[in-house]
Design a protein around this motif. Structure first.
Motif, PDB file in Angstrom:
ATOM      1  N   LEU A  20       0.832  -1.203   0.000  1.00 31.24           N
ATOM      2  CA  LEU A  20       0.000   0.000   0.000  1.00 31.24           C
ATOM      3  C   LEU A  20       0.870   1.257   0.000  1.00 31.24           C
ATOM      4  CD1 LEU A  20      -2.792   1.236   0.065  1.00 31.24           C
ATOM      5  CD2 LEU A  20      -2.766   1.045   2.542  1.00 31.24           C
ATOM      6  N   THR A  21       1.931   1.258   0.818  1.00 28.48           N
ATOM      7  CA  THR A  21       2.840   2.403   0.842  1.00 28.48           C
ATOM      8  C   THR A  21       3.522   2.572  -0.509  1.00 28.48           C
ATOM      9  OG1 THR A  21       3.205   2.087   3.196  1.00 28.48           O
ATOM     10  CG2 THR A  21       4.828   3.420   2.018  1.00 28.48           C
ATOM     11  N   GLU A  22       3.909   1.458  -1.123  1.00 31.47           N
ATOM     12  CA  GLU A  22       4.545   1.535  -2.447  1.00 31.47           C
ATOM     13  C   GLU A  22       3.569   2.081  -3.480  1.00 31.47           C
ATOM     14  OE1 GLU A  22       7.497   1.788  -4.890  1.00 31.47           O
ATOM     15  OE2 GLU A  22       7.734   1.154  -2.816  1.00 31.47           O
ATOM     16  N   LEU A  23       2.306   1.705  -3.370  1.00 30.80           N
ATOM     17  CA  LEU A  23       1.288   2.231  -4.271  1.00 30.80           C
ATOM     18  C   LEU A  23       1.121   3.743  -4.078  1.00 30.80           C
ATOM     19  CD1 LEU A  23      -1.022   1.658  -6.309  1.00 30.80           C
ATOM     20  CD2 LEU A  23      -2.517   1.362  -4.339  1.00 30.80           C
ATOM     21  N   LEU A  24       1.129   4.198  -2.819  1.00 28.81           N
ATOM     22  CA  LEU A  24       1.029   5.628  -2.537  1.00 28.81           C
ATOM     23  C   LEU A  24       2.231   6.383  -3.097  1.00 28.81           C
ATOM     24  CD1 LEU A  24      -0.332   5.494   1.115  1.00 28.81           C
ATOM     25  CD2 LEU A  24      -1.562   6.246  -0.917  1.00 28.81           C
ATOM     26  N   ARG A  25       3.422   5.813  -2.950  1.00 27.33           N
ATOM     27  CA  ARG A  25       4.620   6.467  -3.499  1.00 27.33           C
ATOM     28  C   ARG A  25       4.540   6.571  -5.013  1.00 27.33           C
ATOM     29  NH1 ARG A  25       9.141   3.199  -0.227  1.00 27.33           N
ATOM     30  NH2 ARG A  25       8.733   4.101   1.792  1.00 27.33           N
ATOM     31  N   THR A  26       4.081   5.500  -5.659  1.00 21.95           N
ATOM     32  CA  THR A  26       3.959   5.522  -7.119  1.00 21.95           C
ATOM     33  C   THR A  26       2.945   6.573  -7.549  1.00 21.95           C
ATOM     34  OG1 THR A  26       4.492   3.164  -7.196  1.00 21.95           O
ATOM     35  CG2 THR A  26       3.442   4.105  -9.138  1.00 21.95           C
ATOM     36  N   GLY A  27       1.819   6.635  -6.845  1.00 16.15           N
ATOM     37  CA  GLY A  27       0.817   7.653  -7.156  1.00 16.15           C
ATOM     38  C   GLY A  27       1.349   9.059  -6.933  1.00 16.15           C
ATOM     39  N   ALA A  28       2.092   9.246  -5.834  1.00 15.88           N
ATOM     40  CA  ALA A  28       2.681  10.563  -5.553  1.00 15.88           C
ATOM     41  C   ALA A  28       3.671  10.942  -6.639  1.00 15.88           C
ATOM     42  CB  ALA A  28       3.363  10.552  -4.189  1.00 15.88           C
ATOM     43  N   ARG A  29       4.492   9.988  -7.069  1.00 16.60           N
ATOM     44  CA  ARG A  29       5.481  10.248  -8.122  1.00 16.60           C
ATOM     45  C   ARG A  29       4.785  10.684  -9.409  1.00 16.60           C
ATOM     46  NH1 ARG A  29       7.494   5.340  -8.351  1.00 16.60           N
ATOM     47  NH2 ARG A  29       8.623   5.671  -6.421  1.00 16.60           N
ATOM     48  N   GLN A  30       3.707   9.986  -9.785  1.00 12.41           N
ATOM     49  CA  GLN A  30       2.980  10.328 -11.005  1.00 12.41           C
ATOM     50  C   GLN A  30       2.286  11.683 -10.889  1.00 12.41           C
ATOM     51  OE1 GLN A  30       0.424   6.942 -11.411  1.00 12.41           O
ATOM     52  NE2 GLN A  30       1.997   5.678 -12.373  1.00 12.41           N
ATOM     53  N   LEU A  31       1.697  11.949  -9.740  1.00 10.33           N
ATOM     54  CA  LEU A  31       1.004  13.223  -9.522  1.00 10.33           C
ATOM     55  C   LEU A  31       1.986  14.392  -9.568  1.00 10.33           C
ATOM     56  CD1 LEU A  31      -1.764  14.443  -8.908  1.00 10.33           C
ATOM     57  CD2 LEU A  31      -1.240  14.202  -6.496  1.00 10.33           C
ATOM     58  N   ILE A  32       3.137  14.233  -8.947  1.00  9.42           N
ATOM     59  CA  ILE A  32       4.163  15.287  -8.974  1.00  9.42           C
ATOM     60  C   ILE A  32       4.635  15.518 -10.403  1.00  9.42           C
ATOM     61  CG2 ILE A  32       6.526  15.856  -8.286  1.00  9.42           C
ATOM     62  CD1 ILE A  32       5.898  14.418  -5.606  1.00  9.42           C
ATOM     63  N   ALA A  33       4.871  14.421 -11.134  1.00  9.33           N
ATOM     64  CA  ALA A  33       5.329  14.552 -12.528  1.00  9.33           C
ATOM     65  C   ALA A  33       4.308  15.303 -13.371  1.00  9.33           C
ATOM     66  CB  ALA A  33       5.600  13.168 -13.121  1.00  9.33           C
ATOM     67  N   GLN A  34       3.023  15.003 -13.202  1.00  3.04           N
ATOM     68  CA  GLN A  34       1.983  15.690 -13.967  1.00  3.04           C
ATOM     69  C   GLN A  34       1.913  17.173 -13.611  1.00  3.04           C
ATOM     70  OE1 GLN A  34      -1.522  13.466 -13.020  1.00  3.04           O
ATOM     71  NE2 GLN A  34      -1.007  11.771 -14.395  1.00  3.04           N
ATOM     72  N   ALA A  35       2.032  17.486 -12.319  1.00  2.00           N
ATOM     73  CA  ALA A  35       1.968  18.881 -11.882  1.00  2.00           C
ATOM     74  C   ALA A  35       3.150  19.682 -12.414  1.00  2.00           C
ATOM     75  CB  ALA A  35       1.913  18.955 -10.363  1.00  2.00           C
ATOM     76  N   VAL A  36       4.345  19.091 -12.394  1.00  8.36           N
ATOM     77  CA  VAL A  36       5.535  19.792 -12.890  1.00  8.36           C
ATOM     78  C   VAL A  36       5.448  19.962 -14.402  1.00  8.36           C
ATOM     79  CG1 VAL A  36       8.045  19.630 -13.137  1.00  8.36           C
ATOM     80  CG2 VAL A  36       6.981  19.110 -10.951  1.00  8.36           C
ATOM     81  N   GLU A  37       4.914  18.968 -15.097  1.00 11.78           N
ATOM     82  CA  GLU A  37       4.742  19.096 -16.553  1.00 11.78           C
ATOM     83  C   GLU A  37       3.769  20.233 -16.880  1.00 11.78           C
ATOM     84  OE1 GLU A  37       6.245  17.695 -19.170  1.00 11.78           O
ATOM     85  OE2 GLU A  37       7.543  16.527 -17.855  1.00 11.78           O
ATOM     86  N   ALA A  38       2.699  20.359 -16.102  1.00 10.60           N
ATOM     87  CA  ALA A  38       1.748  21.450 -16.322  1.00 10.60           C
ATOM     88  C   ALA A  38       2.414  22.795 -16.056  1.00 10.60           C
ATOM     89  CB  ALA A  38       0.530  21.274 -15.426  1.00 10.60           C
ATOM     90  N   GLU A  39       3.255  22.842 -15.029  1.00 13.44           N
ATOM     91  CA  GLU A  39       4.006  24.065 -14.711  1.00 13.44           C
ATOM     92  C   GLU A  39       4.936  24.439 -15.864  1.00 13.44           C
ATOM     93  OE1 GLU A  39       5.723  25.374 -10.352  1.00 13.44           O
ATOM     94  OE2 GLU A  39       6.096  23.352 -11.044  1.00 13.44           O
ATOM     95  N   LEU A  40       5.629  23.444 -16.406  1.00 12.81           N
ATOM     96  CA  LEU A  40       6.547  23.673 -17.528  1.00 12.81           C
ATOM     97  C   LEU A  40       5.786  24.142 -18.765  1.00 12.81           C
ATOM     98  CD1 LEU A  40       9.409  23.443 -18.768  1.00 12.81           C
ATOM     99  CD2 LEU A  40       8.766  21.131 -19.446  1.00 12.81           C
ATOM    100  N   HIS A  41       4.636  23.547 -19.021  1.00  8.22           N
ATOM    101  CA  HIS A  41       3.836  23.940 -20.183  1.00  8.22           C
ATOM    102  C   HIS A  41       3.458  25.425 -20.092  1.00  8.22           C
ATOM    103  CE1 HIS A  41       1.083  23.574 -23.525  1.00  8.22           C
ATOM    104  NE2 HIS A  41       0.139  24.143 -22.782  1.00  8.22           N
ATOM    105  N   GLY A  42       3.034  25.867 -18.907  1.00 12.20           N
ATOM    106  CA  GLY A  42       2.706  27.278 -18.714  1.00 12.20           C
ATOM    107  C   GLY A  42       3.919  28.172 -18.900  1.00 12.20           C
ATOM    108  N   PHE A  43       5.080  27.707 -18.419  1.00  9.13           N
ATOM    109  CA  PHE A  43       6.317  28.474 -18.555  1.00  9.13           C
ATOM    110  C   PHE A  43       6.690  28.627 -20.029  1.00  9.13           C
ATOM    111  CE2 PHE A  43      10.966  28.636 -18.841  1.00  9.13           C
ATOM    112  CZ  PHE A  43      11.244  29.712 -18.022  1.00  9.13           C
ATOM    113  N   LEU A  44       6.608  27.529 -20.779  1.00  6.28           N
ATOM    114  CA  LEU A  44       6.968  27.585 -22.200  1.00  6.28           C
ATOM    115  C   LEU A  44       5.983  28.445 -22.998  1.00  6.28           C
ATOM    116  CD1 LEU A  44       8.128  23.903 -22.836  1.00  6.28           C
ATOM    117  CD2 LEU A  44       9.552  25.960 -22.649  1.00  6.28           C
TER     118      LEU A  44
END
Length: 197
Positions: A20-44
């Motif tokens: 369960l903890t590993e699943l939460l970490r994987t979800g957190a990793r994906q959520l962070i990646a999506q948020a940073v990609e959205a941030e980069l898209h706005g920057f570009l």
């Protein structure tokens, strides 16, 4: 002979102790990646009009910074922050607001450290306590780091305790009450006595 499938078995240390903890970490990793990609898209998009004579963009995406781990409430999470390249040479650089360059632990971890210290955990025992709370991969919080944080907390407390109150107004609310620890059989009699019936 039929074609078989080869299944590689994970080593004992690679098997997650808590799925369960590993699943939460994987979800957190994906959520962070999506948020940073959205941030980069706005920057570009801010630099979309910066083009050369042939119409090609001058501020473009250019891979990733090296992967780093951030201590979170669910343990360490690996993150990758994208880079940009400014072909004009003006030094435009992407810095994520979500993952600043020197962020190593989340705010919840930073808020937990003083609480653990106030509860009596010594600076030498922090690493062991954090491993018990965050998992065996909790790193980056040596006794030197805790001592440095302690000096910072003492400075903040000193500033807080000497703040001025002259130009501030405060509202005080005073409440008073009576607490009765009685059984339900006696409750009706007590209420009648209080009311005066």
């Amino acid at each position: 002979m039929s074609e078989g499938k080869i299944i590689s078995l994970k080593k004992r240390e690679e098997i997650s102790e808590d799925p369960l903890t590993e699943l939460l970490r994987t979800g957190a990793r994906q959520l962070i990646a999506q948020a940073v990609e959205a941030e980069l898209h706005g920057f570009l998009q801010e630099f979309a009009t910066c083009t050369d004579t042939s119409g090609r963009r001058q501020v473009v995406r250019n891979g990733y910074l090296p992967e780093r781990k951030i201590q979170t409430g669910v343990g360490p999470v690996s993150v990758r922050v994208p880079k940009v390249r400014d072909k004009r040479g003006k030094g435009v650089k992407f810095n994520s607001g979500l993952l600043p360059p020197y962020l190593r632990k989340t705010k919840s971890i930073e808020e937990m450290l003083p609480w653990l210290y106030l509860k009596g955990i010594s600076t030498g025992d922090f690493q062991e306590a954090l491993q018990a709370l965050l998992g065996k991969d909790a790193t980056g919080l040596s006794s030197t780091t805790i001592s440095r944080c302690k000096r910072l907390w003492e400075t903040e407390h000193e500033q807080w305790s000497q703040r001025r109150f002259e130009n501030k107004r405060y509202v005080y609310i005073w409440a008073d009450g009576v607490y009765f620890n009685i059984r339900s059989d006696d409750a009706r009699q007590c209420i009648l006595v209080i009311i005066g019936v």
